[in-house]
Write an enzyme that holds these catalytic residues in place. Structure first.
Site, mmCIF file in Angstrom:
data_model
loop_
_atom_site.group_PDB
_atom_site.id
_atom_site.type_symbol
_atom_site.label_atom_id
_atom_site.label_comp_id
_atom_site.label_asym_id
_atom_site.label_seq_id
_atom_site.Cartn_x
_atom_site.Cartn_y
_atom_site.Cartn_z
ATOM 1 N N GLU A 1 8.458 2.620 61.668
ATOM 2 C CA GLU A 1 8.544 3.420 60.442
ATOM 3 C C GLU A 1 9.832 4.235 60.400
ATOM 4 O OE1 GLU A 1 4.182 4.337 58.873
ATOM 5 O OE2 GLU A 1 4.445 4.974 60.956
ATOM 6 N N GLU B 1 -1.003 -0.227 64.189
ATOM 7 C CA GLU B 1 -1.806 0.997 64.183
ATOM 8 C C GLU B 1 -3.303 0.769 64.023
ATOM 9 O OE1 GLU B 1 2.262 2.637 62.894
ATOM 10 O OE2 GLU B 1 1.160 0.750 62.778
#
Length: 249
Positions: free
Chosen positions: A112, A132
């Site tokens: 990210e 995740e």
């Protein structure tokens, strides 16, 4: 750092750029609160004095993700604070371009962070993705909206819902990275890209980035206002005069 805790970043500054190396080798450069705080310090400096930013990682790792030990203890209130998302957005909104030079893993929060950059280059041993959901959380620091814009929704869903990890060659093929270098040449490749950007007018570069980030409903007004500023710029007149004089020779 004043409290005696080792810094998580190495920062090298020059006149037109700053190189920031994520440096937590014992945690594979995992992003913890200390690193977030130090990235905010870097952003504050670059907001005051705009320069190009090159982000990279030490030890053949960009960033293995957010620090799981910290994440495990975070609460709903922490999620609503957007700890990582806030600093990644601040990085994305820096006045001048940001280059992520990625070697090895860039996973979870590390991915990210890379998505927040304007340019991503890598090495063949790059591995990038968002696993995740396997840890019982979502990619909440930008992947779920930045990644579809970068590589399209179908592939973004493979990374965020099915946990697919892209290799360097795969990331290049889908233009998530724009070039691959051997590890020992990666930083030189980042500097070569920064050199190309640095030859252009910094104000024109800043306004181009700003307009690229503008919301769809702000166009074409955003372009017109940016161009109005530049049309009155002494640098525009100087550069165009030099161009015309070269053409006459």
């Amino acid at each position: 750092m004043t409290d005696g805790t080792p810094a998580t970043l190495r920062v090298e500054e020059s006149a037109d750029r700053v190189v920031v190396t994520l440096d937590r080798p014992e945690r594979r450069n995992a992003i913890d609160q200390r690193m977030v705080d130090e990235l905010h310090e870097v952003c504050a400096a670059l907001e005051r004095d705009p320069r190009l930013l090159i982000l990279t990682g030490a030890g053949g790792v960009f960033a293995s993700g957010a620090d799981i030990a910290e994440l495990r203890e975070r609460t709903a209130a922490d999620a609503r604070r957007g700890i990582n998302a806030t600093v990644f957005t601040r990085i994305a909104e820096l006045p001048l371009p940001v280059i992520a030079a990625i070697d090895g893993p860039a996973l979870g929060g590390g991915a990210e962070l890379a998505y927040a950059a304007d340019f991503r280059i890598g090495t063949p041993r790059l591995r990038i993705g968002n696993p995740e959901t396997g840890l019982g959380i979502i990619a909440a620091a930008g992947a779920l909206w930045r990644l579809p814009r970068l590589i399209g929704e179908p592939l973004a869903k493979e990374l965020t819902l099915a946990g697919r990890i892209l290799t360097g060659e795969e990331a290049l093929a889908v233009h998530l990275v724009t070039a691959l270098y051997e590890p020992e040449e990666l930083l030189a490749g980042a500097h070569a890209l920064a050199d190309r950007i640095a030859t252009n007018d910094p104000l024109a570069t800043q306004l181009t980035k700003s307009v690229l980030h503008a919301a769809p409903h702000e166009h074409p007004h955003a372009e017109q206002e940016a161009q109005a500023v530049l049309f009155e710029s002494p640098e525009k007149k100087r550069r165009m005069t030099e161009f015309l004089e070269r053409r006459r020779r």
